[in-house]
Design a protein around this motif. Structure first.
Motif, PDB file in Angstrom:
ATOM      1  N   ASP A   1       0.833  -1.250   0.008  1.00  0.00           N
ATOM      2  CA  ASP A   1       0.001  -0.029   0.048  1.00  0.00           C
ATOM      3  C   ASP A   1       0.791   1.211  -0.010  1.00  0.00           C
ATOM      4  O   ASP A   1       0.297   2.271  -0.112  1.00  0.00           O
ATOM      5  N   GLY A   2       2.212   1.151  -0.050  1.00  0.00           N
ATOM      6  CA  GLY A   2       3.159   2.300  -0.196  1.00  0.00           C
ATOM      7  C   GLY A   2       3.639   2.648   1.330  1.00  0.00           C
ATOM      8  O   GLY A   2       4.584   3.457   1.346  1.00  0.00           O
ATOM      9  N   SER A   3       3.009   2.191   2.404  1.00  0.00           N
ATOM     10  CA  SER A   3       3.704   2.670   3.734  1.00  0.00           C
ATOM     11  C   SER A   3       5.011   2.004   4.012  1.00  0.00           C
ATOM     12  O   SER A   3       5.351   0.867   3.477  1.00  0.00           O
ATOM     13  N   LEU A   4       5.689   2.693   4.942  1.00  0.00           N
ATOM     14  CA  LEU A   4       6.982   1.928   5.306  1.00  0.00           C
ATOM     15  C   LEU A   4       7.139   1.667   6.513  1.00  0.00           C
ATOM     16  O   LEU A   4       6.490   2.378   7.525  1.00  0.00           O
ATOM     17  N   LEU A   5       7.767   0.550   6.874  1.00  0.00           N
ATOM     18  CA  LEU A   5       8.016   0.216   8.297  1.00  0.00           C
ATOM     19  C   LEU A   5       9.486   0.179   8.372  1.00  0.00           C
ATOM     20  O   LEU A   5      10.388  -0.191   7.532  1.00  0.00           O
ATOM     21  N   THR A   6       9.701   0.635   9.588  1.00  0.00           N
ATOM     22  CA  THR A   6      11.388   0.660   9.857  1.00  0.00           C
ATOM     23  C   THR A   6      11.671   0.037  11.245  1.00  0.00           C
ATOM     24  O   THR A   6      10.837   0.241  12.035  1.00  0.00           O
ATOM     25  N   GLY A   7      12.947  -0.480  11.525  1.00  0.00           N
ATOM     26  CA  GLY A   7      13.184  -0.698  12.794  1.00  0.00           C
ATOM     27  C   GLY A   7      14.643  -1.617  12.402  1.00  0.00           C
ATOM     28  O   GLY A   7      15.568  -1.188  11.999  1.00  0.00           O
ATOM     29  N   THR A   8      14.823  -2.883  13.266  1.00  0.00           N
ATOM     30  CA  THR A   8      16.054  -3.442  13.394  1.00  0.00           C
ATOM     31  C   THR A   8      15.617  -5.012  13.193  1.00  0.00           C
ATOM     32  O   THR A   8      14.576  -5.522  13.097  1.00  0.00           O
ATOM     33  N   TYR A   9      16.736  -5.861  12.815  1.00  0.00           N
ATOM     34  CA  TYR A   9      16.565  -7.344  12.676  1.00  0.00           C
ATOM     35  C   TYR A   9      17.778  -7.918  13.417  1.00  0.00           C
ATOM     36  O   TYR A   9      19.015  -7.452  13.426  1.00  0.00           O
ATOM     37  N   VAL A  10      17.515  -9.278  14.011  1.00  0.00           N
ATOM     38  CA  VAL A  10      18.529 -10.071  14.345  1.00  0.00           C
ATOM     39  C   VAL A  10      18.412 -11.199  13.786  1.00  0.00           C
ATOM     40  O   VAL A  10      17.456 -11.859  13.428  1.00  0.00           O
ATOM     41  N   ARG A  11      19.783 -11.598  13.295  1.00  0.00           N
ATOM     42  CA  ARG A  11      19.980 -12.973  12.734  1.00  0.00           C
ATOM     43  C   ARG A  11      20.481 -14.037  13.469  1.00  0.00           C
ATOM     44  O   ARG A  11      21.515 -13.732  14.090  1.00  0.00           O
TER      45      ARG A  11
ATOM     46  N   PRO B   1       5.057  13.702  12.562  1.00  0.00           N
ATOM     47  CA  PRO B   1       5.355  15.128  12.911  1.00  0.00           C
ATOM     48  C   PRO B   1       4.531  15.362  14.226  1.00  0.00           C
ATOM     49  O   PRO B   1       3.388  14.917  14.472  1.00  0.00           O
ATOM     50  N   GLY B   2       5.178  16.047  15.205  1.00  0.00           N
ATOM     51  CA  GLY B   2       4.733  16.233  16.573  1.00  0.00           C
ATOM     52  C   GLY B   2       4.676  15.086  17.427  1.00  0.00           C
ATOM     53  O   GLY B   2       4.399  15.399  18.518  1.00  0.00           O
ATOM     54  N   GLN B   3       5.345  14.007  17.139  1.00  0.00           N
ATOM     55  CA  GLN B   3       5.490  12.953  17.770  1.00  0.00           C
ATOM     56  C   GLN B   3       6.963  12.861  18.523  1.00  0.00           C
ATOM     57  O   GLN B   3       7.773  12.931  17.774  1.00  0.00           O
ATOM     58  N   SER B   4       6.774  12.858  19.896  1.00  0.00           N
ATOM     59  CA  SER B   4       8.421  12.929  20.370  1.00  0.00           C
ATOM     60  C   SER B   4       8.988  11.671  20.159  1.00  0.00           C
ATOM     61  O   SER B   4       8.351  10.616  20.167  1.00  0.00           O
ATOM     62  N   ALA B   5      10.575  11.570  20.406  1.00  0.00           N
ATOM     63  CA  ALA B   5      11.176  10.449  20.289  1.00  0.00           C
ATOM     64  C   ALA B   5      10.855   9.721  21.457  1.00  0.00           C
ATOM     65  O   ALA B   5      10.702   8.426  21.242  1.00  0.00           O
ATOM     66  N   LEU B   6      10.309  10.082  22.531  1.00  0.00           N
ATOM     67  CA  LEU B   6      10.018   9.035  23.666  1.00  0.00           C
ATOM     68  C   LEU B   6       8.598   8.422  23.192  1.00  0.00           C
ATOM     69  O   LEU B   6       8.387   7.237  23.599  1.00  0.00           O
ATOM     70  N   GLN B   7       7.604   9.120  22.833  1.00  0.00           N
ATOM     71  CA  GLN B   7       6.470   8.526  22.359  1.00  0.00           C
ATOM     72  C   GLN B   7       6.675   7.604  21.235  1.00  0.00           C
ATOM     73  O   GLN B   7       5.954   6.588  21.419  1.00  0.00           O
ATOM     74  N   TYR B   8       7.367   7.931  20.434  1.00  0.00           N
ATOM     75  CA  TYR B   8       7.643   7.043  19.050  1.00  0.00           C
ATOM     76  C   TYR B   8       8.245   5.699  19.737  1.00  0.00           C
ATOM     77  O   TYR B   8       7.763   4.489  19.196  1.00  0.00           O
ATOM     78  N   ALA B   9       9.167   5.790  20.744  1.00  0.00           N
ATOM     79  CA  ALA B   9       9.888   4.687  21.282  1.00  0.00           C
ATOM     80  C   ALA B   9       8.802   3.695  22.229  1.00  0.00           C
ATOM     81  O   ALA B   9       8.756   2.425  22.066  1.00  0.00           O
ATOM     82  N   ARG B  10       7.716   4.535  22.575  1.00  0.00           N
ATOM     83  CA  ARG B  10       6.846   3.629  23.298  1.00  0.00           C
ATOM     84  C   ARG B  10       5.629   3.163  22.380  1.00  0.00           C
ATOM     85  O   ARG B  10       4.739   2.138  22.868  1.00  0.00           O
ATOM     86  N   THR B  11       5.621   3.391  20.941  1.00  0.00           N
ATOM     87  CA  THR B  11       4.548   2.928  20.391  1.00  0.00           C
ATOM     88  C   THR B  11       4.674   1.528  19.944  1.00  0.00           C
ATOM     89  O   THR B  11       6.065   0.770  19.770  1.00  0.00           O
ATOM     90  N   PRO B  12       3.585   0.400  20.129  1.00  0.00           N
ATOM     91  CA  PRO B  12       3.745  -1.011  19.795  1.00  0.00           C
ATOM     92  C   PRO B  12       4.821  -1.237  18.632  1.00  0.00           C
ATOM     93  O   PRO B  12       4.448  -0.708  17.632  1.00  0.00           O
TER      94      PRO B  12
END
Length: 349
Positions: free
Chosen positions: A261-271, A286-297
């Protein structure tokens, strides 16, 4: 043509005016207090500059370019993300910036080099402030504070600097910091103060370096940019493109997934062996603090992978899809930075 005339500076011989003509009049108490405040500002600025310089010299502040971030489009980046990636692609820029800050930090410790250190710090912090303002970085207030501290340290020698640059009239004699009213403890301070400052800087630098995460480069499969073939729309996976990084920080590397659908997911991976565990979130809004973003599921995806040569990858598990390597999608990271002269010409696209 008139040239500036340098007024003899008794400090250049290591002998103060008070030592030449006796004890001399005692320094007013308010002047001594101001010099103590000046010295405290010098030490604080030196420590903060050293911290910033060490993380640049170790390439820890902006990191290394990682192919695991290859899927984000230019228009999806924030100005801060654009600057971080741009600086990260230039180890030379990071090393020069780190050397300027570490050099200024060390120069601030010694009386004879304090003006030079403060001048370098002023230039460096002015440049940092311009970048922070121009690219909407969050450290604008810190850059202003460090710039003001640099100017405060330069204040006692401001007239001398201006006259030396403009070249109009004799250059005033250098001002000597005085931490004590009498001369004997003042002589001791000239030895103890720089030694103490150097010890503080060494302890700071070692602690900063020791606190940084460990990293390693692993360019083996499945790192790279992978794309679902154009004719596989019949597959049930919602994924279209996958980017898996090759720089592992404390065991994890960056990862990005472009959905159909064009949206992007970002994060990390472990092998672990032939198993990948991805931890993914949508882009920070925009408007979402780094702490709020870190707490998103975060979404955790467990996958097994199998490679068919170097150009085909099959994923199975929470997502099932066959992928082909997209060599064109990783050109920015494959070309990268080099200290050598390239055989081919630089090109812009």
């Amino acid at each position: 043509m008139n040239h500036p005339t340098l007024v003899p500076d008794d400090t250049d011989t290591g002998t103060s005016r008070a030592e030449q003509v006796g004890s001399g009049p005692p320094e007013p108490s308010r002047h001594v207090l101001l010099w103590w405040l000046h010295g405290a500002t010098r030490l604080l600025l030196a420590v903060m500059l050293l911290f910033n310089g060490v993380i640049k010299l170790g390439l820890w502040q902006f990191g290394h370019p990682d192919v695991g971030e290859a899927l984000i489009a230019l228009g999806e980046m924030s100005p801060m993300g654009l600057l971080s990636r741009m600086v990260g692609f230039s180890p030379l820029f990071q090393l020069l910036a780190g050397l300027a800050e570490v050099g200024a930090s060390v120069a601030l410790i010694w009386r004879r080099t304090v003006v030079f250190g403060a001048l370098v710090s002023t230039a460096s912090m002015t440049f940092v402030l311009v970048l922070n303002l121009g690219y909407d970085m969050p450290a604008k207030q810190l850059a202003i504070a460090l710039l003001v501290m640099s100017l405060v340290i330069l204040a006692p020698w401001a007239k001398r600097i201006v006259v030396a640059i403009i070249g109009d009239g004799p250059v005033p004699a250098a001002v000597r910091p005085r931490l004590f009213r009498s001369e004997r403890p003042q002589r001791l301070a000239r030895v103890i103060a720089p030694v103490t400052g150097l010890v503080v800087l060494m302890a700071t630098g070692l602690s900063v370096a020791a606190a940084q995460p460990t990293s390693s480069i692993d360019e083996s499969l499945p790192s790279g940019v992978w794309r679902a073939p154009a004719d596989d729309s019949a597959q049930g996976s919602s994924w279209e493109d996958v980017a898996l990084g090759n720089i592992r920080t404390d065991g994890a590397a960056t990862a990005q997934v472009r959905l159909r659908d064009g949206s992007l997911l970002t994060g990390t991976y472990v092998r672990e062996g032939n198993t990948l565990t991805l931890t993914l979130r949508p882009l920070q809004q925009p408007g979402q603090s780094a702490l709020q973003y870190a707490r998103t599921p975060a979404e955790t995806v467990d996958l097994a992978y199998a490679a068919d040569g170097d150009d085909r990858l099959t994923l199975s598990g929470d997502q099932d899809l066959a992928l082909e390597r997209d060599a064109n999608g990783s050109l920015l990271f494959d070309r990268g930075f080099t200290w050598k002269i390239r055989a081919d010409d630089p090109f812009e696209r």
